[in-house]
Design a protein around this motif. Structure first.
Motif, mmCIF file in Angstrom:
data_model
loop_
_atom_site.group_PDB
_atom_site.id
_atom_site.type_symbol
_atom_site.label_atom_id
_atom_site.label_comp_id
_atom_site.label_asym_id
_atom_site.label_seq_id
_atom_site.Cartn_x
_atom_site.Cartn_y
_atom_site.Cartn_z
ATOM 1 N N LEU A 174 19.630 87.318 14.142
ATOM 2 C CA LEU A 174 19.388 87.935 12.847
ATOM 3 C C LEU A 174 20.678 88.634 12.424
ATOM 4 C CD1 LEU A 174 17.430 88.718 10.554
ATOM 5 C CD2 LEU A 174 16.836 90.746 11.898
ATOM 6 N N THR A 175 21.334 88.103 11.382
ATOM 7 C CA THR A 175 22.644 88.628 10.996
ATOM 8 C C THR A 175 22.603 89.493 9.741
ATOM 9 O OG1 THR A 175 23.037 86.466 9.953
ATOM 10 C CG2 THR A 175 24.007 86.847 12.124
ATOM 11 N N SER A 176 21.540 89.376 8.943
ATOM 12 C CA SER A 176 21.391 90.286 7.798
ATOM 13 C C SER A 176 19.945 90.292 7.361
ATOM 14 C CB SER A 176 22.297 89.864 6.630
ATOM 15 O OG SER A 176 21.805 88.679 6.021
ATOM 16 N N VAL A 177 19.545 91.395 6.730
ATOM 17 C CA VAL A 177 18.192 91.512 6.194
ATOM 18 C C VAL A 177 18.213 92.576 5.107
ATOM 19 C CG1 VAL A 177 17.426 93.269 7.865
ATOM 20 C CG2 VAL A 177 15.756 91.723 6.839
ATOM 21 N N VAL A 195 4.375 90.204 9.224
ATOM 22 C CA VAL A 195 4.491 89.395 8.009
ATOM 23 C C VAL A 195 5.294 88.153 8.339
ATOM 24 C CG1 VAL A 195 5.256 89.351 5.612
ATOM 25 C CG2 VAL A 195 4.468 91.508 6.623
ATOM 26 N N GLN A 196 4.782 87.003 7.914
ATOM 27 C CA GLN A 196 5.436 85.737 8.195
ATOM 28 C C GLN A 196 6.252 85.281 6.990
ATOM 29 O OE1 GLN A 196 2.289 83.121 9.323
ATOM 30 N NE2 GLN A 196 1.603 84.430 11.011
ATOM 31 N N ASN A 254 7.132 91.749 0.533
ATOM 32 C CA ASN A 254 7.875 92.978 0.828
ATOM 33 C C ASN A 254 9.286 92.955 0.255
ATOM 34 O OD1 ASN A 254 6.115 92.379 3.644
ATOM 35 N ND2 ASN A 254 5.925 94.440 2.784
ATOM 36 N N ASP A 255 9.577 91.916 -0.558
ATOM 37 C CA ASP A 255 10.885 91.789 -1.185
ATOM 38 C C ASP A 255 12.003 91.806 -0.143
ATOM 39 O OD1 ASP A 255 12.656 91.450 -3.287
ATOM 40 O OD2 ASP A 255 12.909 93.621 -3.586
ATOM 41 N N ILE A 256 11.783 91.055 0.942
ATOM 42 C CA ILE A 256 12.734 91.039 2.057
ATOM 43 C C ILE A 256 13.246 89.615 2.261
ATOM 44 C CG2 ILE A 256 12.927 91.256 4.580
ATOM 45 C CD1 ILE A 256 11.044 93.669 4.355
ATOM 46 N N ARG A 306 27.066 76.906 6.930
ATOM 47 C CA ARG A 306 27.107 78.227 7.560
ATOM 48 C C ARG A 306 26.203 78.308 8.799
ATOM 49 N NH1 ARG A 306 27.630 79.247 2.057
ATOM 50 N NH2 ARG A 306 29.368 80.626 1.503
ATOM 51 N N LYS A 307 25.466 77.228 9.012
ATOM 52 C CA LYS A 307 24.508 77.172 10.127
ATOM 53 C C LYS A 307 23.566 78.376 10.072
ATOM 54 C CE LYS A 307 27.745 74.746 13.202
ATOM 55 N NZ LYS A 307 28.929 74.879 12.330
ATOM 56 N N THR A 308 23.009 78.601 8.900
ATOM 57 C CA THR A 308 22.191 79.792 8.671
ATOM 58 C C THR A 308 20.836 79.433 8.091
ATOM 59 O OG1 THR A 308 24.159 81.151 8.297
ATOM 60 C CG2 THR A 308 22.083 81.996 7.444
ATOM 61 N N LEU A 309 19.802 80.019 8.672
ATOM 62 C CA LEU A 309 18.450 79.952 8.117
ATOM 63 C C LEU A 309 18.256 81.144 7.198
ATOM 64 C CD1 LEU A 309 16.411 79.266 11.400
ATOM 65 C CD2 LEU A 309 16.703 77.638 9.530
ATOM 66 N N THR A 310 17.690 80.892 6.026
ATOM 67 C CA THR A 310 17.310 81.977 5.115
ATOM 68 C C THR A 310 15.789 82.011 5.039
ATOM 69 O OG1 THR A 310 19.342 81.759 3.809
ATOM 70 C CG2 THR A 310 17.483 82.904 2.783
ATOM 71 N N LEU A 311 15.222 83.134 5.439
ATOM 72 C CA LEU A 311 13.767 83.313 5.461
ATOM 73 C C LEU A 311 13.395 84.373 4.435
ATOM 74 C CD1 LEU A 311 13.494 83.528 9.352
ATOM 75 C CD2 LEU A 311 12.887 81.544 7.964
ATOM 76 N N THR A 312 12.372 84.105 3.635
ATOM 77 C CA THR A 312 11.961 85.066 2.611
ATOM 78 C C THR A 312 10.569 85.600 2.911
ATOM 79 O OG1 THR A 312 10.956 83.396 1.168
ATOM 80 C CG2 THR A 312 13.318 83.840 0.870
ATOM 81 N N TYR A 313 10.388 86.884 2.606
ATOM 82 C CA TYR A 313 9.114 87.575 2.773
ATOM 83 C C TYR A 313 8.826 88.269 1.440
ATOM 84 C CZ TYR A 313 10.676 86.872 7.589
ATOM 85 O OH TYR A 313 11.144 86.318 8.754
ATOM 86 N N PRO A 314 8.372 87.524 0.439
ATOM 87 C CA PRO A 314 8.321 88.033 -0.929
ATOM 88 C C PRO A 314 7.392 89.225 -1.130
ATOM 89 C CG PRO A 314 7.238 85.897 -0.750
ATOM 90 C CD PRO A 314 7.970 86.118 0.524
#
Length: 825
Positions: free
Chosen positions: A126-129, A86-87, A107-109, A97-105
């Motif tokens: 990858l620091t959280s999911v 899933v992309q 799968n609600d991730i 924060r030098k952080t990318l936030t990626l969403t995978y709706p």
């Protein structure tokens, strides 16, 4: 918005100096999820769009974008859920924060990726999911490029003449490549392409080992991944369609981490070394130099089957050959606990330590050959009580109780027992008993038939209905294998062996045996990493290590690879094409060159040895030579062979050969000799070699039966040198007529296996099949002189027999000596 970020940990001064002027502090340009995002170093820019897709891989120096822009999606991070990748739908960047936030709706991730800007490279972690338990794995990339010239599939670097782009996994559970195989084993590919070699076809199938970097029709791709291992899985591995891969407790997908970089091709090793030091990756040294750069990394060595009593002889032989490493091919009584053979090493590891100390006094390091996690059936892990951590293909249960003499054993499920492609020992374990079975019934009730009870020294026992029975994993060498815990314990034992004895060279042959963990590349890397991490500092910073195969993270630990075996054909023929193609693999992947193993026999010629030594010099690649004091003494040229090895190795390690000379020596059709002219200078003499065969013929009366051969001598006018040998039957009355005028008669009877050798001068020598002198024959050098340019030879002899009889001729002329010398320090 632009910011500058400094390194958190200073690099070593020498690495800083190598990178100085190449890469300055990092620039980042932030954005929302709807606008372009650029993450930059001085030489490299990664561009992402609002969906987290890679749109730029830019050489900042020449402003070339190497990102492939054709069809397909190329997200920076995908997740796998229920077997499907899933992309991300959106990508936002928080510059503070030098952080990318990626969403995978779907799968609600939501995943958060922390970026770091280091001197010369970028990192992504990858620091959280959310809903981590849903995710089977995370995949970095593919980072698709238009670069296609050189693909370093193992190291993870692609390059052309102008620029290189690389990926590095920054921890052991982040695996190079994509999960093409369910067991995470690394695939190999035969891909049609070209090599850097002069002596193979311009276009051929090239073996690519792995796919951290992978050739593509459009160029190349770079990728890595981390798997969630919290659950048991059934995978295909080791020729088993079904194999249980047990859950494994590690840090999981959180912390999956990579580095990306782009630089000039000549700065790749500088950049990787900086990454190793900054990110805490393995960074073994060798003689004070990083292993991937150390001159000693390609050291040649002798393989000798010595004992505590004969070690002095083995050391003396190694020293006489001018080599610094002595290697034992098989000292172990068992694999598992790695006890040494009692008759050879009476005090076990203490005996080996005594051998090592003797060698060290003579400036020689010692090594041993292992089969990694293979366990012999005589090892205490097997007998008398089998260890619970022996690798298991899968499990079932007893359908009926059995006594200690039952020959047919009924089980609930045959799935893991009737896979016969890799069932070498036919062994299963019930509690503390190993049984062997001949076959499995073809229908229910499922039975293991004609069982041997109490196999391998275990006890025959009665077992109750419902007791677990497990099929044991094994190998074609008739050995058992390990689960992950036992793999790690065995690796630690090998480290103890090295720490206690002072051994400094090892080959992890059979490393693929760690596929028995069900974790493929990860299992192999855990094994070698345990060995590496347990080494004492003096060993860790002075070892040479190779293995049967490579992995991406493993690249940081191994010194080199030394593939190519001598058992399949003659000295020059055994796996020659394979050995040559390995050199191209080593060059693609920044690995020191090695030619593999060669085996010296009592009849090995001086010419064959120098043929190999010239290849070693051409590729700047070491080798292993299997020999013994007995073989050297039987071979009439034994001492000369050792001296040739000494001089060639000294010259090669002194870097005396020019690029042109090395290129000519890469060609296996070119032959050379090296003559010492002083302590640090030599004459490299090229030979033009011609091979002919005069065969027995049956002709009508009066018809000539001699053979005529044309010879174009590209060297100066000189006496023709030769080696003559008889094939099939004895020959005598040999005549060689040169250019229709000089007719030479050789009054010698040449039997099969003997050689008549002439190097110019006043005599030719008849040798036995082991190159021991039998007698000499007077020669007139003037009668054997040939012209520069075209010459014709007419060869005749008398054959004593008619079946497959021939006279073989190896002729040669010497070129102009080329003086080479070591640079004075």
């Amino acid at each position: 918005m632009k910011t500058n970020t400094k390194l958190a940990v200073p690099l070593k001064k020498n690495v800083w100096s190598k990178l100085a002027g190449l890469i300055l502090p990092i620039l980042i340009i932030g954005c929302t999820g709807q606008a372009p995002l650029s993450l930059e170093t001085e030489s490299f820019k990664l561009g992402l769009d609002g969906q987290g897709k890679v749109v730029e891989l830019v050489d900042q120096i020449k402003s070339n974008n190497y990102s492939f822009s054709g069809e397909g999606d190329r997200p920076i991070l995908s997740i796998q859920v229920n077997g499907a990748l899933v992309q991300p739908a959106t990508c936002n960047y928080d510059p503070e924060r030098k952080t990318l936030t990626l969403t995978y709706p779907e799968n609600d991730i939501v995943a958060k990726v922390t970026t770091q800007f280091k001197t010369g490279y970028l990192t992504f972690e990858l620091t959280s999911v959310t809903h981590e338990d849903k995710i089977e794995l995370v995949q970095w990339g593919p980072f698709e490029t238009t670069i296609k010239e050189t693909i370093g599939e193992t190291v993870g670097v692609v390059r052309n003449s102008d620029f290189a782009i690389g990926i590095q996994a920054l921890n052991i559970r982040t695996l190079g490549g994509v999960p093409e195989n369910t067991d995470d084993s690394t695939p190999s590919y035969d891909i049609f392409g070209t090599t850097s070699l002069v002596d193979v076809s311009d276009s051929l199938n090239i073996l690519y080992r792995g796919h951290t970097a992978q050739p593509k029709d459009y160029g190349s791709s770079l990728q890595a991944y981390t798997r969630n291992r919290t659950k048991d899985r059934v995978v295909a591995t080791m020729n088993h369609e079904k194999y249980i891969a047990p859950a494994y407790k590690d840090e999981g997908i959180i912390g999956s981490k990579i580095a990306l970089f782009g630089c000039l091709p000549e700065d790749v090793l500088n950049t990787i070394e900086a990454i190793e030091l900054e990110e805490g990756l393995p960074h073994p040294m060798l003689d004070g130099v990083w292993g991937k750069r150390a001159p000693k990394a390609s050291s040649s060595y002798l393989i000798q089957d010595f004992t505590a009593e004969t070690v002095d002889q083995a050391i003396a032989l190694t020293k006489k050959a001018g080599l610094k490493y002595l290697y034992h091919p098989g000292p172990f009584e068992n694999w598992g606990h790695f006890d040494l053979k009692k008759d050879a090493f009476p005090e076990n590891w203490d005996s080996m330590k005594a051998c090592v100390l003797k060698a060290e006094k003579e400036g020689i390091a010692m090594g041993v050959h292992t089969l990694s996690n293979f366990i012999t059936t005589n090892d205490p892990y097997v007998s008398p009580i089998p260890d619970d951590r022996l690798a298991k293909v899968g499990i079932s249960s007893l359908s009926q109780s059995i006594d200690q003499d039952a020959k047919d054993i009924e089980i609930d499920d045959p799935t893991y027992f009737n896979q016969m492609k890799n069932n070498n020992l036919h062994a299963a374990v019930i509690g503390k008993e190993i049984i062997r079975y001949e076959s499995v019934s073809e229908q229910a009730p499922w039975k293991l038939l004609n069982c041997e009870r109490g196999a391998f020294g275990t006890s025959k026992l009665a077992h109750e209905k419902g007791a677990g029975i497990a099929k044991l994993a094994d190998h074609g060498y008739k050995t058992f294998l390990t689960n992950t815990a036992l793999s790690i314990e065995m690796a630690s034992t090998i480290a103890d062996l090295f720490n206690q004895t002072g051994l400094k060279q090892i080959s992890f042959d059979g490393l693929e045996g760690n596929n028995s963990t069900g974790m493929g590349a990860y299992g192999k890397q855990l094994f070698v990493n345990e060995w590496y991490s347990k080494l004492n500092p003096d060993i860790k910073n002075n070892y040479i290590m190779d293995a049967s195969n490579t992995e991406h993270y493993f690249w940081h630990m191994f010194t080199r690879m030394n593939w190519g075996e001598p058992w399949y054909a003659g000295f020059r023929e055994s796996q020659t094409a394979y050995r040559l193609l390995n050199q191209d693999y080593f060059r693609r992947n920044y690995i020191p060159g090695m030619l593999g193993w060669f085996s010296m026999h009592e009849n090995t010629s001086l010419e064959d040895i120098e043929w190999m030594l010239a290849r070693s010099a051409g590729f700047d690649a070491g080798y292993a030579l299997v020999t013994s004091a007995e073989l050297i003494s039987k071979n009439g040229f034994g001492d000369q062979i050792l001296e040739k090895i000494k001089q060639w190795e000294k010259a090669r390690m002194s870097k005396v050969f020019s690029k042109d000379q090395k290129k000519r020596m890469e060609d296996i059709g070119n032959e050379f000799t090296l003559e010492s002219s002083s302590e640090d200078s030599w004459d490299l003499i090229p030979y033009e070699v011609y091979r002919f065969e005069h065969k027995f013929k049956v002709r009508q009366p009066g018809e000539p039966i001699w053979s005529s051969f044309d010879l174009n001598n590209t060297n100066t006018k000189q006496p023709l040198q030769f080696i003559l040998s008889a094939k099939g039957n004895t020959v005598n009355h040999i005549t060689v007529e040169i250019n229709g005028f000089k007719k030479n008669s050789l009054e010698v009877t040449l039997q099969p296996g003997q050689y008549l050798k002439y190097n110019g001068g006043k005599e030719a020598v008849l040798y036995s099949k082991t190159w021991n002198r039998i007698r000499s024959i007077p020669m007139d050098a003037g009668q054997w002189t040939i012209n520069k340019g075209d010459n014709t030879l007419q060869v005749d002899c008398q054959f004593h027999g008619t079946e497959e009889a021939s006279l073989k001729l190896e002729l040669k002329t010497a070129g102009h000596p080329e003086e080479v010398a070591a640079k004075q320090s």
